[in-house]
Design an enzyme around this catalytic site. Structure first.
Site, PDB file in Angstrom:
ATOM      1  N   SER A 210      -3.220  -3.652  -0.803  1.00 46.01           N
ATOM      2  CA  SER A 210      -2.095  -4.288  -0.117  1.00 46.01           C
ATOM      3  C   SER A 210      -2.506  -5.687   0.344  1.00 46.01           C
ATOM      4  O   SER A 210      -3.523  -5.850   1.025  1.00 46.01           O
ATOM      5  CB  SER A 210      -1.708  -3.435   1.099  1.00 46.01           C
ATOM      6  OG  SER A 210      -0.737  -4.099   1.860  1.00 46.01           O
ATOM      7  N   ALA A 211      -1.680  -6.698  -0.018  1.00 48.52           N
ATOM      8  CA  ALA A 211      -2.070  -8.098   0.207  1.00 48.52           C
ATOM      9  C   ALA A 211      -2.231  -8.464   1.680  1.00 48.52           C
ATOM     10  O   ALA A 211      -3.111  -9.253   2.034  1.00 48.52           O
ATOM     11  CB  ALA A 211      -1.032  -9.017  -0.444  1.00 48.52           C
ATOM     12  N   HIS A 212      -1.389  -7.884   2.566  1.00 50.66           N
ATOM     13  CA  HIS A 212      -1.437  -8.366   3.954  1.00 50.66           C
ATOM     14  C   HIS A 212      -2.691  -7.911   4.700  1.00 50.66           C
ATOM     15  O   HIS A 212      -2.942  -8.358   5.816  1.00 50.66           O
ATOM     16  CB  HIS A 212      -0.156  -7.995   4.719  1.00 50.66           C
ATOM     17  CG  HIS A 212      -0.026  -6.559   5.127  1.00 50.66           C
ATOM     18  ND1 HIS A 212      -0.296  -6.134   6.398  1.00 50.66           N
ATOM     19  CD2 HIS A 212       0.350  -5.460   4.445  1.00 50.66           C
ATOM     20  CE1 HIS A 212      -0.074  -4.828   6.481  1.00 50.66           C
ATOM     21  NE2 HIS A 212       0.316  -4.391   5.306  1.00 50.66           N
TER      22      HIS A 212
ATOM     23  N   CYS B 291       0.592   2.263  12.542  1.00 47.58           N
ATOM     24  CA  CYS B 291       1.809   3.035  12.315  1.00 47.58           C
ATOM     25  C   CYS B 291       1.922   4.142  13.358  1.00 47.58           C
ATOM     26  O   CYS B 291       2.899   4.850  13.422  1.00 47.58           O
ATOM     27  CB  CYS B 291       1.805   3.633  10.917  1.00 47.58           C
ATOM     28  SG  CYS B 291       1.177   2.502   9.707  1.00 47.58           S
TER      29      CYS B 291
ATOM     30  N   GLY C  20       0.807  -1.217   0.000  1.00 48.07           N
ATOM     31  CA  GLY C  20       0.000   0.000   0.000  1.00 48.07           C
ATOM     32  C   GLY C  20       0.839   1.265   0.000  1.00 48.07           C
ATOM     33  O   GLY C  20       0.511   2.242  -0.685  1.00 48.07           O
ATOM     34  N   THR C  21       1.914   1.268   0.763  1.00 52.50           N
ATOM     35  CA  THR C  21       2.739   2.472   0.869  1.00 52.50           C
ATOM     36  C   THR C  21       3.308   2.852  -0.501  1.00 52.50           C
ATOM     37  O   THR C  21       3.246   4.012  -0.919  1.00 52.50           O
ATOM     38  CB  THR C  21       3.874   2.247   1.896  1.00 52.50           C
ATOM     39  OG1 THR C  21       3.267   1.969   3.159  1.00 52.50           O
ATOM     40  CG2 THR C  21       4.779   3.453   2.015  1.00 52.50           C
TER      41      THR C  21
ATOM     42  N   ASN D 101      -8.810   3.927   7.887  1.00 48.20           N
ATOM     43  CA  ASN D 101      -8.237   2.781   8.609  1.00 48.20           C
ATOM     44  C   ASN D 101      -8.389   2.850  10.124  1.00 48.20           C
ATOM     45  O   ASN D 101      -8.225   1.859  10.809  1.00 48.20           O
ATOM     46  CB  ASN D 101      -6.755   2.607   8.254  1.00 48.20           C
ATOM     47  CG  ASN D 101      -5.966   3.871   8.407  1.00 48.20           C
ATOM     48  OD1 ASN D 101      -6.258   4.874   7.755  1.00 48.20           O
ATOM     49  ND2 ASN D 101      -4.971   3.868   9.271  1.00 48.20           N
TER      50      ASN D 101
HETATM   51  N1  PLP Z   1      -3.137   2.801   3.388  1.00 48.93           N
HETATM   52  C1  PLP Z   1      -3.948   2.392   4.386  1.00 48.93           C
HETATM   53  C2  PLP Z   1      -5.345   2.915   4.460  1.00 48.93           C
HETATM   54  C3  PLP Z   1      -3.479   1.490   5.357  1.00 48.93           C
HETATM   55  O1  PLP Z   1      -4.287   1.102   6.345  1.00 48.93           O
HETATM   56  C4  PLP Z   1      -2.140   1.025   5.253  1.00 48.93           C
HETATM   57  C5  PLP Z   1      -1.586   0.130   6.290  1.00 48.93           C
HETATM   58  O2  PLP Z   1      -1.918   0.220   7.471  1.00 48.93           O
HETATM   59  C6  PLP Z   1      -1.353   1.469   4.184  1.00 48.93           C
HETATM   60  C7  PLP Z   1      -1.880   2.351   3.276  1.00 48.93           C
HETATM   61  C8  PLP Z   1       0.060   0.988   4.005  1.00 48.93           C
HETATM   62  O3  PLP Z   1       0.044  -0.311   3.442  1.00 48.93           O
HETATM   63  P1  PLP Z   1       1.334  -1.255   3.527  1.00 48.93           P
HETATM   64  O4  PLP Z   1       1.426  -1.718   4.942  1.00 48.93           O
HETATM   65  O5  PLP Z   1       1.032  -2.372   2.574  1.00 48.93           O
HETATM   66  O6  PLP Z   1       2.498  -0.460   3.077  1.00 48.93           O
END
Ligand code: PLP
Length: 376
Positions: free
Chosen positions: A199-201, A324, A72-73, A151
């Site tokens: 994001s897969a996880h 995070c 996702g990042t 989130n």
């Molecule tokens: N965007 C949202 C809304 C998320 O909840 C997260 C992870 O918590 C991310 C992006 C980041 O994803 P990744 O952990 O795959 O980098």
């Protein structure tokens, strides 16, 4: 030994067994580099093409519109930076003040380079309205980016409506759907979005892999320069095992979407019922239209972080907000954005159920939570 009760599925999810099994051959036996011209590369090449086609099918896209990333990042960084730098006449970006930091910090990075960014404020229920967006759009807006669902509080956004407004002003539209993909139906045609991060996880796939959907014809710069992978848009040897794991998990979750949703929602209703029965006053954040199983609760006069640690001692994993953010004891930017009363914000926790949670988990969580909150 104490049983672990995991209720932080918005932070990450358990890998599906089938996804794990599907990954193993690509790590041990079929380890060929998909970019090579010889026969040993054929199977990885086919696995990659099949994976792209399956993801496309799950979100109603074309296979060539699916670009594999490290999660996702990276997908969010790519959408923000790749579009901001792609049109010298349209340099402005609009986003919301309560996006994930992957998005917000990408926006701060482009601001430092002189690209203007406007941050929309949500309503108290956590909604970005079309009216708020219309007020700041201009003919210099290159991109509007609003997350599919928040989130921390789970509020689902009116994406189709926001997207229509952005398009009517000639802007592109991106949505960070990291919390939604694999949990609610996602149809990129129906939504009308130009880009979508996943994001897969977050949907029972492996960590460190995801994708960015980019509508065919969208003008965006490549993310990484180097080899010719991902149609020259994202260089780097493909992570076949993780991509196969991601696709296996997504397919499984999408096939069982309704069943999982019903199960998770029944757990959510039970938790709220049990908490009401315990007569502990609480507020649920995020309005009426939230992601299944993502429950943000505020207890006035309590301390969310202390609740987290006491629940942890009882073998229960929950969160105070964004994972995070867990080292940061300040009130989260999301709760600030919805202007939650300070006493409530300080006493806020996030419980997020997944398909592997049970009614017994809910009973244990409700009991532990009531016991903990009563001590404040
Ligand atoms: N965007 C949202 C809304 C998320 O909840 C997260 C992870 O918590 C991310 C992006 C980041 O994803 P990744 O952990 O795959 O980098």
């Amino acid at each position: 030994m104490k049983r672990l009760i995991y209720a932080d599925n918005a932070a990450t999810t358990q890998l599906n067994r089938d996804a794990f099994d599907a990954m193993v051959p690509w790590l041990l036996d079929e380890y060929g580099n998909a970019s090579q011209p010889y026969a040993f590369a054929r199977k990885p090449q086919k696995a990659l093409a099949d994976a792209r086609a399956t993801i496309a099918e799950c979100i109603n896209a074309l296979p060539e519109e699916v670009f594999f990333t490290s999660g996702g990042t990276e997908s969010d960084n790519w959408a923000i930076k790749g579009s901001a730098f792609s049109d010298p006449d349209k340099r402005a970006t609009i986003t919301s003040a309560f996006e994930h930091h992957a998005l917000l910090h990408s926006c701060e990075a482009i601001e430092r380079l002189g690209f203007p960014v406007a941050y929309l404020m949500p309503t108290a229920d956590g909604i970005i309205t079309a009216k708020a967006l219309s007020g700041v759009l201009s003919n210099t807006t290159r991109l509007v980016s609003v997350m599919y669902a928040n989130n921390e509080i789970g509020a689902i956004q009116p994406i189709k409506e926001l997207c229509d407004v952005a398009h009517s002003h000639g802007a592109l539209f991106h949505t960070d759907a990291v919390q939604a993909v694999g949990h609610v139906e996602i149809d990129v045609q129906e939504l009308g979005v130009d880009m979508l991060s996943a994001s897969a996880h977050k949907f029972n796939g492996p960590k460190g892999v995801g994708f960015l959907y980019i509508r065919k014809g969208t003008k965006i710069l490549p993310y990484a320069d180097g080899g010719a992978q991902e149609s020259r848009y994202r260089a780097g040897t493909e992570n076949i095992a993780s991509i196969v794991g991601m696709v296996t998990a997504l397919k499984e979750n999408c096939t069982n979407l309704e069943q999982n949703r019903a199960h998770i929602q029944s757990l959510e209703h039970k938790l709220l019922k049990d908490l009401c029965a315990s007569h502990i006053p609480f507020v649920r954040n995020g309005g009426n239209h939230t992601l299944p199983g993502l429950i943000s609760l505020s207890f006035s006069g309590a301390d969310g972080e202390a609740i987290l640690h006491r629940m942890d001692l009882m073998g229960i994993s929950i969160s105070t907000g964004s994972a995070c953010n867990s080292v940061n004891t300040e009130i989260s930017h999301v709760l600030k954005a919805i202007k939650l009363d300070k006493a409530l914000a300080k006493g806020t926790i996030r419980i997020s159920f997944g398909k592997n949670n049970t009614e017994d988990d809910v009973c244990a969580i409700a009991t532990a939570l009531a016991k903990t909150v009563r001590t404040f």
